[in-house]
Enzyme design. Structure first.
Site, PDB file in Angstrom:
ATOM      1  N   GLY A  41      15.550  -0.397   2.317  1.00 12.27           N
ATOM      2  CA  GLY A  41      15.754  -0.160   3.748  1.00 12.27           C
ATOM      3  C   GLY A  41      14.941   1.029   4.227  1.00 12.27           C
ATOM      4  O   GLY A  41      14.232   0.960   5.237  1.00 12.27           O
ATOM      5  N   ASN A  43      12.329   2.460   2.763  1.00  9.12           N
ATOM      6  CA  ASN A  43      10.880   2.196   2.669  1.00  9.12           C
ATOM      7  C   ASN A  43      10.398   1.373   3.858  1.00  9.12           C
ATOM      8  O   ASN A  43       9.320   1.616   4.412  1.00  9.12           O
ATOM      9  CB  ASN A  43      10.549   1.399   1.400  1.00  9.12           C
ATOM     10  CG  ASN A  43      10.851   2.166   0.138  1.00  9.12           C
ATOM     11  OD1 ASN A  43      10.946   3.381   0.154  1.00  9.12           O
ATOM     12  ND2 ASN A  43      11.007   1.442  -0.974  1.00  9.12           N
ATOM     13  N   GLY A 223       2.944 -11.670  -4.442  1.00 12.12           N
ATOM     14  CA  GLY A 223       2.313 -10.562  -5.176  1.00 12.12           C
ATOM     15  C   GLY A 223       0.810 -10.557  -4.979  1.00 12.12           C
ATOM     16  O   GLY A 223       0.319 -10.678  -3.855  1.00 12.12           O
ATOM     17  N   ASP A 253       8.314  -4.088   0.596  1.00 11.32           N
ATOM     18  CA  ASP A 253       8.854  -3.295   1.712  1.00 11.32           C
ATOM     19  C   ASP A 253       7.779  -3.025   2.756  1.00 11.32           C
ATOM     20  O   ASP A 253       8.021  -3.116   3.960  1.00 11.32           O
ATOM     21  CB  ASP A 253       9.426  -1.968   1.204  1.00 11.32           C
ATOM     22  CG  ASP A 253      10.588  -2.185   0.255  1.00 11.32           C
ATOM     23  OD1 ASP A 253      11.265  -3.222   0.397  1.00 11.32           O
ATOM     24  OD2 ASP A 253      10.803  -1.329  -0.616  1.00 11.32           O
ATOM     25  N   GLY A 288       4.230   5.442  -5.941  1.00  9.85           N
ATOM     26  CA  GLY A 288       5.477   5.652  -5.210  1.00  9.85           C
ATOM     27  C   GLY A 288       5.772   4.511  -4.263  1.00  9.85           C
ATOM     28  O   GLY A 288       5.017   3.537  -4.176  1.00  9.85           O
TER      29      GLY A 288
END
Ligand code: ADP
Length: 299
Positions: A41, A43, A223, A253, A288
């Site tokens: 959420g 992100n 992907g 995200d 990250g």
């Protein structure tokens, strides 16, 4: 009032990057570790804000160091925090992430923490805000009765609703009729359809099955292969952008954030998909999750 409301969780991502993802019982020497903002959420909200969207994040955190990281992250990204509840008796969520630095692939264990105790009755103000939004975006990381209630409220108020069904878990039929866009990745799409997706043809079979369940529009993210979209009529297959992926955590995200933002400025669906595909591709070139979301100037 915000254009886009996102209901979901914040967690502190504690990630370890190394030459491989260790097998059960194995110890390896990694290369780098990082603690940064995560949670689907959060992100997605960060992605929207960095693209220039006005976003309202609805969540719950603890009053601990990671809770402070949540508030700092939201403020730094110009995200409204008035709808983030804070409870000093609960822990802010944490995710342990193992990243293979060669492929960018990962394995993740999420401890949801504070938002697992979210109740519909806690969310009076938040629900008012959802009713006044154009877009409502959520995932499956907060209790399902809360998710369904918010989806139904959003739908009844004329919002465009997006469910990113992650992590995949059983949902009732009532969910389906309240979803405009359903955005599983390949693994999640397999969970809901039983179809293993390795190519465009299988993606199409899975999408047809989901449309039969009553969902209006499906986007399966594939992907490094891109994405497949269908509304039962129009079908769009897009290849992923060719980038040097170093960490795919949060790619989905970034994609959902890009999609929500595109829809909020009324871009046609093909442009929304191209835009979200680009946003997600760029996010994989940085380590990250929340911190890897691109800014509009990077697109
Ligand atoms: P999730 O992160 O939820 O598992 P995916 O892995 O399907 O989702 O990735 C979501 C989107 O991110 C893809 O549809 C694509 O746009 C982009 N993406 C993911 N991996 C790559 C990659 N290696 N190269 C370029 N784009 C990628």
């Amino acid at each position: 009032m915000s254009d886009i409301s996102v209901l979901g969780i914040f967690v502190a991502d504690v990630s370890f990057s190394g030459p491989k993802i260790p097998a059960v019982g194995e110890t390896i020497l990694g290369n780098k570790y990082n603690v940064g903002p995560g949670g689907k959420g959060c992100n997605q909200a960060v992605a929207i804000a960095r693209l220039g969207g006005k976003v309202n994040f609805i969540s719950k955190i603890g009053k601990d160091d990671y809770g402070q990281l949540a508030l700092d992250t939201l403020k730094k990204n110009n995200i409204d925090i008035k709808n983030v509840l804070q409870d000093e008796n609960l822990q802010t969520g944490v995710a342990g992430i193992l990243v293979d630095k060669n492929s960018g692939k990962n394995a993740i264990n999420v401890i949801v923490g504070a938002p697992s105790s979210l109740k519909i009755s806690d969310l009076d103000n938040q629900i008012k805000e959802i009713k006044n939004s154009k877009i409502f975006l959520t995932q499956l990381e907060v209790p399902k009765n809360v998710t369904l209630h918010c989806l139904k409220t959003a739908k009844a108020s004329g919002c465009i609703t997006i469910l990113n069904p992650a992590p995949a878990s059983e949902i009732t039929k009532e969910f389906f009729s309240n979803i405009d866009y359903f955005t599983p990745n390949e693994t999640e799409a397999e969970f809901y359809t039983g179809i293993k997706i390795t190519n465009e043809k299988e993606a199409k079979q899975a999408v047809d099955k989901l449309i039969h369940l009553g969902i209006k529009k499906i986007i399966i993210t594939l992907g490094e292969k891109g994405l497949f979209y269908s509304d039962g009529n129009e079908e769009i297959y897009l290849k992923a952008n060719s980038v040097k992926a170093i960490d795919t955590t949060g790619a989905g995200d970034a994609f959902n954030g890009g999609l929500a933002f595109g829809l909020s400025i009324k871009k046609p669906i093909r442009e929304c998909l191209e835009f979200a595909n680009k946003v997600a591709g760029i996010s994989t070139t940085k380590l990250g999750a929340g911190d890897a979301m691109p800014f509009i100037k990077d697109i």
